[in-house]
Design a protein around this motif. Structure first.
Motif, PDB file in Angstrom:
ATOM      1  N   GLU A  27       0.836  -1.203   0.000  1.00  0.00           N
ATOM      2  CA  GLU A  27       0.000   0.000   0.000  1.00  0.00           C
ATOM      3  C   GLU A  27       0.872   1.255   0.000  1.00  0.00           C
ATOM      4  N   LEU A  30       2.162   1.754  -3.458  1.00  0.00           N
ATOM      5  CA  LEU A  30       1.120   2.301  -4.330  1.00  0.00           C
ATOM      6  C   LEU A  30       0.948   3.803  -4.100  1.00  0.00           C
ATOM      7  N   ARG A  31       0.977   4.217  -2.833  1.00  0.00           N
ATOM      8  CA  ARG A  31       0.855   5.654  -2.542  1.00  0.00           C
ATOM      9  C   ARG A  31       2.053   6.422  -3.109  1.00  0.00           C
ATOM     10  N   ALA A  34       1.735   6.970  -6.849  1.00  0.00           N
ATOM     11  CA  ALA A  34       0.443   7.521  -7.293  1.00  0.00           C
ATOM     12  C   ALA A  34       0.617   8.614  -8.339  1.00  0.00           C
ATOM     13  N   ARG A  45      -0.516  -0.742 -11.329  1.00  0.00           N
ATOM     14  CA  ARG A  45      -1.104  -0.274 -10.075  1.00  0.00           C
ATOM     15  C   ARG A  45      -2.492  -0.894  -9.875  1.00  0.00           C
ATOM     16  N   GLU A  46      -3.272  -0.961 -10.937  1.00  0.00           N
ATOM     17  CA  GLU A  46      -4.610  -1.540 -10.842  1.00  0.00           C
ATOM     18  C   GLU A  46      -4.541  -3.030 -10.484  1.00  0.00           C
ATOM     19  N   GLN A  49      -3.565  -3.351  -6.862  1.00  0.00           N
ATOM     20  CA  GLN A  49      -4.687  -3.015  -5.991  1.00  0.00           C
ATOM     21  C   GLN A  49      -5.685  -4.168  -5.904  1.00  0.00           C
ATOM     22  N   ASP A  50      -5.956  -4.815  -7.033  1.00  0.00           N
ATOM     23  CA  ASP A  50      -6.869  -5.964  -7.028  1.00  0.00           C
ATOM     24  C   ASP A  50      -6.313  -7.098  -6.174  1.00  0.00           C
ATOM     25  N   LEU A  52      -4.109  -6.853  -3.769  1.00  0.00           N
ATOM     26  CA  LEU A  52      -4.098  -6.426  -2.375  1.00  0.00           C
ATOM     27  C   LEU A  52      -5.475  -6.591  -1.744  1.00  0.00           C
ATOM     28  N   ARG A  53      -6.502  -6.239  -2.482  1.00  0.00           N
ATOM     29  CA  ARG A  53      -7.869  -6.393  -1.987  1.00  0.00           C
ATOM     30  C   ARG A  53      -8.146  -7.861  -1.674  1.00  0.00           C
TER      31      ARG A  53
END
Length: 106
Positions: A27, A30-31, A34, A45-46, A49-50, A52-53
């Protein structure tokens, strides 16, 4: 609970802790990225994020299972003590004596 179960629980706790660190690091990464532009970076990044979720969901499930097992072990111990109070006292005294001997040797 036997030694293998104890080791397994400790391993699971360590895994959950390690995964939390990895998720936090990802995370943060990713920040930090950004403001980076570019189609490839956006796709990456997408995708991250997926994943990580999904990892967070699995991590929450693993934590819940670990808590449930811990509660079950505590209930089993409580039941044993209530059903066999003198055995429990004897076991506690034996463990205390063993710890005393080990500590006394140092």
């Amino acid at each position: 609970m036997n030694a293998n179960t104890d080791l397994s629980a400790v391993s699971k706790e360590k895994l959950v802790t390690d995964l939390k660190v990895v998720v936090a690091d990802a995370e943060e990464l990713l920040r930090a990225t950004a403001s980076s532009a570019g189609e490839k970076v956006s796709e990456l990044r997408e995708k991250i994020q997926d994943r990580l979720r999904d990892a967070k969901i699995r991590l929450a499930d693993a934590e819940a299972a670990l808590v449930d097992k811990t509660k079950a072990a505590a209930r089993a111990t409580d039941d044993f003590v209530h059903e066999n109070p003198w055995k429990a006292v004897g076991i506690a005294a034996g463990v205390g004596l063993l710890l005393g001997v080990i500590i006394g040797r140092r």
